[in-house]
Design a protein around this motif. Sequence first.
Motif, PDB file in Angstrom:
ATOM      1  N   ASP A   1       8.028  24.851  18.127  1.00  3.87           N
ATOM      2  CA  ASP A   1       8.881  25.356  17.056  1.00  3.87           C
ATOM      3  C   ASP A   1       8.071  25.685  15.805  1.00  3.87           C
ATOM      4  O   ASP A   1       8.323  26.691  15.142  1.00  3.87           O
TER       5      ASP A   1
ATOM      6  N   ARG B   1       7.823  29.316  14.038  1.00  2.00           N
ATOM      7  CA  ARG B   1       8.116  29.513  12.615  1.00  2.00           C
ATOM      8  C   ARG B   1       6.957  30.210  11.911  1.00  2.00           C
ATOM      9  O   ARG B   1       7.166  31.122  11.110  1.00  2.00           O
TER      10      ARG B   1
ATOM     11  N   VAL C   1      14.747  30.326  15.875  1.00  2.00           N
ATOM     12  CA  VAL C   1      13.688  29.550  16.542  1.00  2.00           C
ATOM     13  C   VAL C   1      14.158  29.115  17.926  1.00  2.00           C
ATOM     14  O   VAL C   1      13.410  29.220  18.906  1.00  2.00           O
TER      15      VAL C   1
ATOM     16  N   ARG D   1      12.383  30.179  21.393  1.00  4.47           N
ATOM     17  CA  ARG D   1      11.920  29.127  22.297  1.00  4.47           C
ATOM     18  C   ARG D   1      12.500  29.325  23.697  1.00  4.47           C
ATOM     19  O   ARG D   1      11.784  29.262  24.704  1.00  4.47           O
TER      20      ARG D   1
END
Length: 163
Positions: free
Chosen positions: A131, A135, A152, A156
């Motif tokens: 994560d 970001r 996010v 993912r």
Amino acid sequence: MTRTGSDLMTIVHLDINGREHELSLDPRVTLLDALREHLCLTGTKKGCDQGQCGACTVHVDGERVLSCLTLAAQAEGRKITTIEGLAAENGDLHPVQAAFLEHDAFQCGYCTPGQIMSAVACIREGHAGSDDEIREYMAGNLCRCGAYPHIVAAVREAAEASR
């Protein structure tokens, strides 16, 4: 690229989403304006027009590019992909597009095309391992609505599905 008569227009050949286009443009026209105003490909958004928000992100030869800072003539001879070119020919959404829907990774939707284009590149570049990494590599795309946790999660999921 060739110039036409005294009007100082430039003929630019662009390969956009697998289709060839020939445009007569002022040499100062950005790729963003060529897409939106000359080809009616309005999925790519004009946000800040200064390269700070990422709403205008497209791919040029597979690389993320801010189309508001790129002259259309600079993209001649290169393969350009916009948000309109991500879905499959049969209409199936790209896995990142599907993940954005699944995770409600948009609110007003204005930044969504640029976010999705950056997410596709982020995954392809191998920068979706965590994560924090997502970001960091998505930091150039701003969302005024604050949908970042959902964005996010969508990146993912799409990254895990592509492995």
